[in-house]
Design a protein around this motif. Structure first.
Motif, PDB file in Angstrom:
ATOM      1  N   ALA A 237       0.823  -1.214   0.000  1.00 31.63           N
ATOM      2  CA  ALA A 237       0.000   0.000   0.000  1.00 31.63           C
ATOM      3  C   ALA A 237       0.852   1.257   0.000  1.00 31.63           C
ATOM      4  CB  ALA A 237      -0.932  -0.003   1.204  1.00 31.63           C
ATOM      5  N   SER A 238       2.071   1.174   0.552  1.00 35.48           N
ATOM      6  CA  SER A 238       2.935   2.350   0.633  1.00 35.48           C
ATOM      7  C   SER A 238       3.842   2.506  -0.583  1.00 35.48           C
ATOM      8  CB  SER A 238       3.805   2.265   1.893  1.00 35.48           C
ATOM      9  OG  SER A 238       4.558   1.066   1.899  1.00 35.48           O
ATOM     10  N   LYS A 239       3.618   1.679  -1.627  1.00 39.63           N
ATOM     11  CA  LYS A 239       4.395   1.790  -2.871  1.00 39.63           C
ATOM     12  C   LYS A 239       5.899   1.665  -2.623  1.00 39.63           C
ATOM     13  CE  LYS A 239       0.555   2.652  -5.087  1.00 39.63           C
ATOM     14  NZ  LYS A 239      -0.054   1.619  -5.959  1.00 39.63           N
ATOM     15  N   VAL A 240       6.283   0.678  -1.838  1.00 44.11           N
ATOM     16  CA  VAL A 240       7.698   0.471  -1.530  1.00 44.11           C
ATOM     17  C   VAL A 240       8.456   0.060  -2.786  1.00 44.11           C
ATOM     18  CG1 VAL A 240       7.349  -1.977  -0.918  1.00 44.11           C
ATOM     19  CG2 VAL A 240       9.284  -0.707   0.029  1.00 44.11           C
ATOM     20  N   THR A 241       9.682   0.530  -2.919  1.00 45.78           N
ATOM     21  CA  THR A 241      10.515   0.163  -4.064  1.00 45.78           C
ATOM     22  C   THR A 241      11.314  -1.093  -3.728  1.00 45.78           C
ATOM     23  OG1 THR A 241      12.421   1.474  -3.351  1.00 45.78           O
ATOM     24  CG2 THR A 241      10.729   2.594  -4.681  1.00 45.78           C
ATOM     25  N   GLY A 242      11.853  -1.727  -4.772  1.00 48.52           N
ATOM     26  CA  GLY A 242      12.660  -2.917  -4.563  1.00 48.52           C
ATOM     27  C   GLY A 242      13.886  -2.631  -3.720  1.00 48.52           C
ATOM     28  N   LYS A 243      14.532  -1.507  -3.968  1.00 50.60           N
ATOM     29  CA  LYS A 243      15.735  -1.138  -3.214  1.00 50.60           C
ATOM     30  C   LYS A 243      15.408  -0.891  -1.748  1.00 50.60           C
ATOM     31  CE  LYS A 243      19.772   1.881  -3.391  1.00 50.60           C
ATOM     32  NZ  LYS A 243      20.450   3.001  -4.098  1.00 50.60           N
ATOM     33  N   TYR A 248      15.639  -2.935   3.746  1.00 50.68           N
ATOM     34  CA  TYR A 248      14.915  -3.323   4.960  1.00 50.68           C
ATOM     35  C   TYR A 248      15.243  -4.760   5.359  1.00 50.68           C
ATOM     36  CZ  TYR A 248      10.853  -4.665   7.811  1.00 50.68           C
ATOM     37  OH  TYR A 248      10.031  -5.150   8.800  1.00 50.68           O
ATOM     38  N   ALA A 249      15.438  -5.612   4.360  1.00 53.33           N
ATOM     39  CA  ALA A 249      15.758  -7.020   4.612  1.00 53.33           C
ATOM     40  C   ALA A 249      17.237  -7.231   4.913  1.00 53.33           C
ATOM     41  CB  ALA A 249      15.351  -7.872   3.416  1.00 53.33           C
ATOM     42  N   GLY A 250      18.048  -6.201   4.721  1.00 48.07           N
ATOM     43  CA  GLY A 250      19.466  -6.313   5.023  1.00 48.07           C
ATOM     44  C   GLY A 250      20.269  -7.071   3.994  1.00 48.07           C
ATOM     45  N   VAL A 251      19.890  -6.965   2.720  1.00 45.03           N
ATOM     46  CA  VAL A 251      20.623  -7.679   1.666  1.00 45.03           C
ATOM     47  C   VAL A 251      21.269  -6.719   0.664  1.00 45.03           C
ATOM     48  CG1 VAL A 251      19.178  -9.721   1.877  1.00 45.03           C
ATOM     49  CG2 VAL A 251      18.540  -7.954   0.232  1.00 45.03           C
ATOM     50  N   VAL A 252      21.291  -5.436   1.009  1.00 39.58           N
ATOM     51  CA  VAL A 252      21.928  -4.444   0.133  1.00 39.58           C
ATOM     52  C   VAL A 252      23.293  -4.084   0.708  1.00 39.58           C
ATOM     53  CG1 VAL A 252      21.785  -2.128  -0.848  1.00 39.58           C
ATOM     54  CG2 VAL A 252      19.714  -3.491  -0.581  1.00 39.58           C
ATOM     55  N   VAL A 268      26.669  -5.384   4.273  1.00 41.40           N
ATOM     56  CA  VAL A 268      25.260  -5.121   4.550  1.00 41.40           C
ATOM     57  C   VAL A 268      25.146  -4.547   5.960  1.00 41.40           C
ATOM     58  CG1 VAL A 268      24.422  -6.935   3.029  1.00 41.40           C
ATOM     59  CG2 VAL A 268      24.908  -7.470   5.408  1.00 41.40           C
ATOM     60  N   HIS A 269      24.059  -3.807   6.209  1.00 41.30           N
ATOM     61  CA  HIS A 269      23.872  -3.167   7.507  1.00 41.30           C
ATOM     62  C   HIS A 269      23.282  -4.162   8.496  1.00 41.30           C
ATOM     63  CE1 HIS A 269      22.721  -0.139  10.501  1.00 41.30           C
ATOM     64  NE2 HIS A 269      23.525   0.675   9.861  1.00 41.30           N
ATOM     65  N   LYS A 270      23.739  -4.083   9.744  1.00 43.41           N
ATOM     66  CA  LYS A 270      23.266  -5.006  10.776  1.00 43.41           C
ATOM     67  C   LYS A 270      21.818  -4.737  11.177  1.00 43.41           C
ATOM     68  CE  LYS A 270      25.078  -2.150  14.553  1.00 43.41           C
ATOM     69  NZ  LYS A 270      25.974  -2.105  15.726  1.00 43.41           N
ATOM     70  N   MET A 271      21.331  -3.515  10.923  1.00 41.89           N
ATOM     71  CA  MET A 271      19.955  -3.175  11.267  1.00 41.89           C
ATOM     72  C   MET A 271      19.037  -3.609  10.127  1.00 41.89           C
ATOM     73  SD  MET A 271      18.449   0.570  12.180  1.00 41.89           S
ATOM     74  CE  MET A 271      16.682   0.884  12.117  1.00 41.89           C
ATOM     75  N   ALA A 272      18.416  -4.780  10.283  1.00 41.44           N
ATOM     76  CA  ALA A 272      17.577  -5.335   9.223  1.00 41.44           C
ATOM     77  C   ALA A 272      16.502  -6.212   9.849  1.00 41.44           C
ATOM     78  CB  ALA A 272      18.429  -6.146   8.255  1.00 41.44           C
ATOM     79  N   ASN A 273      15.526  -6.567   9.029  1.00 40.78           N
ATOM     80  CA  ASN A 273      14.519  -7.530   9.465  1.00 40.78           C
ATOM     81  C   ASN A 273      15.127  -8.914   9.303  1.00 40.78           C
ATOM     82  OD1 ASN A 273      12.330  -9.427   9.481  1.00 40.78           O
ATOM     83  ND2 ASN A 273      10.919  -7.736   9.130  1.00 40.78           N
ATOM     84  N   LYS A 274      15.594  -9.486  10.396  1.00 39.80           N
ATOM     85  CA  LYS A 274      16.343 -10.737  10.336  1.00 39.80           C
ATOM     86  C   LYS A 274      15.474 -11.922   9.923  1.00 39.80           C
ATOM     87  CE  LYS A 274      19.998  -9.352  13.532  1.00 39.80           C
ATOM     88  NZ  LYS A 274      19.655  -7.934  13.447  1.00 39.80           N
ATOM     89  N   ASP A 275      14.181 -11.884  10.279  1.00 37.22           N
ATOM     90  CA  ASP A 275      13.287 -12.972   9.868  1.00 37.22           C
ATOM     91  C   ASP A 275      13.140 -13.006   8.348  1.00 37.22           C
ATOM     92  OD1 ASP A 275      12.822 -13.850  12.441  1.00 37.22           O
ATOM     93  OD2 ASP A 275      11.116 -12.508  12.735  1.00 37.22           O
ATOM     94  N   LEU A 276      12.955 -11.830   7.743  1.00 34.53           N
ATOM     95  CA  LEU A 276      12.847 -11.764   6.291  1.00 34.53           C
ATOM     96  C   LEU A 276      14.161 -12.169   5.635  1.00 34.53           C
ATOM     97  CD1 LEU A 276      11.309 -11.097   3.742  1.00 34.53           C
ATOM     98  CD2 LEU A 276      11.871  -8.678   4.063  1.00 34.53           C
ATOM     99  N   LYS A 277      15.266 -11.771   6.237  1.00 33.82           N
ATOM    100  CA  LYS A 277      16.577 -12.122   5.692  1.00 33.82           C
ATOM    101  C   LYS A 277      16.797 -13.633   5.702  1.00 33.82           C
ATOM    102  CE  LYS A 277      21.413 -10.656   5.949  1.00 33.82           C
ATOM    103  NZ  LYS A 277      22.361  -9.750   6.633  1.00 33.82           N
ATOM    104  N   LYS A 278      16.377 -14.302   6.784  1.00 34.52           N
ATOM    105  CA  LYS A 278      16.493 -15.760   6.860  1.00 34.52           C
ATOM    106  C   LYS A 278      15.646 -16.427   5.787  1.00 34.52           C
ATOM    107  CE  LYS A 278      17.393 -15.928  11.844  1.00 34.52           C
ATOM    108  NZ  LYS A 278      16.828 -16.321  13.172  1.00 34.52           N
ATOM    109  N   MET A 279      14.442 -15.923   5.597  1.00 31.63           N
ATOM    110  CA  MET A 279      13.560 -16.492   4.584  1.00 31.63           C
ATOM    111  C   MET A 279      14.153 -16.338   3.189  1.00 31.63           C
ATOM    112  SD  MET A 279       9.722 -15.427   5.801  1.00 31.63           S
ATOM    113  CE  MET A 279       8.942 -16.214   7.204  1.00 31.63           C
ATOM    114  N   LEU A 280      14.724 -15.164   2.923  1.00 32.96           N
ATOM    115  CA  LEU A 280      15.332 -14.920   1.615  1.00 32.96           C
ATOM    116  C   LEU A 280      16.552 -15.810   1.405  1.00 32.96           C
ATOM    117  CD1 LEU A 280      15.066 -11.032   1.376  1.00 32.96           C
ATOM    118  CD2 LEU A 280      13.762 -12.719   0.076  1.00 32.96           C
ATOM    119  N   HIS A 281      17.257 -16.120   2.497  1.00 30.37           N
ATOM    120  CA  HIS A 281      18.413 -17.025   2.389  1.00 30.37           C
ATOM    121  C   HIS A 281      17.961 -18.410   1.921  1.00 30.37           C
ATOM    122  CE1 HIS A 281      22.437 -18.527   3.263  1.00 30.37           C
ATOM    123  NE2 HIS A 281      21.873 -19.564   3.858  1.00 30.37           N
TER     124      HIS A 281
END
Length: 341
Positions: A237-243, A248-252, A268-281
């Motif tokens: 709903a907030s029109k978030v971009t891929g970047k 936010y997921a900590g993969v940049v 990558v920055h340590k401040m990230a959504n770690k749950d999303l990062k694990k899922m993406l892994h």
């Protein structure tokens, strides 16, 4: 009679039982004294808050802006209030707001609300109002959170039983396993019930279901990851971009250098959504295993001497970028490698 130009900037510090409001009126580009007040974080408190806004001259339109920190649950009444009366609201990340304020001294609920009010005024040109509260989306998010907690409890109980095998005799071990079995079966049953409710919500909401199918079309992304991305983005709903989502997921990876003394590699920055990062892994590992496009990319980069984890992070980044792209384009993912073959 000339109408005065007025802007209202509000900061609210939310807690479980109450919330503190600070109001900074700007009349004809002149700052007025900050006004503070406290209200109960209840339905009746919202009624009193509305009356206070009217008495202080705050209009419920684009001439006002309210900032609160994301508290998870406690700010939902305020979010619903602002959605109902069209009061522009920005729900910010607590750490981001704190860092942007610089060095601060002293802390209380009132002081925090004043700081949020000042942040609202200074950053108003860059802040975008958070989309209105969607009850269906919030129900889905609560169910996903509950499922995650139950899964954690299930794994914790199972691991505890396994660890006891190293120190207990067989008789005691059998007694403990039997004692915990009812709990394990109960948690499994609860997880199944929640998953049924989640599936029903997805199918009943057309907007969520369409985005869910689009995201699932991306190689490597499965059922849970697609749902989690929808929850993280408020169903886009907030029109978030891929970047933005990748960050936010900590993969940049970001550059880490300064002058001639610091020349570190990008990280990558340590401040990230770690749950999303694990899922993406896990998505990246699945993509490498089952999709030639990603397998070939991984092998090529490894042959060039790249670190395996860096290549995996690049694939995680590619996956999240494509997930946002298919939603924005309203088209499912197309595997160009298969088309070329």
């Amino acid at each position: 009679m000339n109408h005065l130009l007025r802007k209202n900037y509000l900061g609210i510090d939310v807690s479980k039982l109450w919330f503190d409001v600070s109001l900074l009126p700007i009349i004809d580009h002149v700052k007025q004294p900050i006004i503070t007040e406290r209200f109960d974080n209840t339905t009746s408190g919202m009624t009193a808050f509305k009356a206070w806004l009217k008495s202080t001259g705050v209009t419920l339109d684009q001439h006002s802006l309210l900032v609160i920190e994301n508290t998870g649950v406690y700010h939902r009444l305020l979010w619903g209030f602002c959605s109902k009366y069209n009061l522009p609201l920005y729900i910010g990340n607590a750490a981001h707001i704190k860092w942007s304020l610089g060095i601060t001294r002293g802390k209380s609920d009132v002081i925090d609300s004043v700081r949020l009010c000042q942040y609202c005024y200074k950053q108003s040109d860059e802040l975008k109002a958070t989309p209105a509260l969607n009850p269906v989306f919030m129900k889905l998010k609560d169910l996903m959170t509950s499922r995650s907690r139950l899964v954690t409890q299930l794994h914790s109980t199972k691991n505890y039983i396994k660890e006891l095998q190293c120190s207990n005799d067989k008789v005691l071990q059998a007694i403990l396993e039997k004692a915990h079995q009812a709990a394990i079966e109960g948690i499994k049953k609860s997880i199944i019930q929640i998953e049924v409710l989640i599936e029903q919500i997805i199918k009943d909401d057309t907007a969520i279901y369409k985005n869910y199918l689009l995201i699932k079309s991306v190689p490597g992304i499965g059922h849970l990851t697609a749902l989690y991305i929808i929850c993280c983005t408020n169903n886009f709903a907030s029109k978030v971009t891929g970047k933005q989502l990748a960050s936010y997921a900590g993969v940049v990876p970001f550059e880490h250098s300064s002058g001639t003394s610091i020349k570190g590699r990008n990280r990558v920055h340590k401040m990230a959504n770690k749950d999303l990062k694990k899922m993406l892994h896990l998505c990246a590992l699945t993509a490498i295993k089952y999709y030639p496009e990603f397998r070939q990319y991984f092998d090529r980069k490894k042959a060039e001497g790249k670190n395996g984890m860096l290549v995996l992070n690049a694939i995680r980044n590619k996956i999240i970028l494509r997930a946002v792209a298919v939603v924005n384009k309203r088209q499912p993912y197309v595997n160009n490698l298969n088309m070329a073959a």
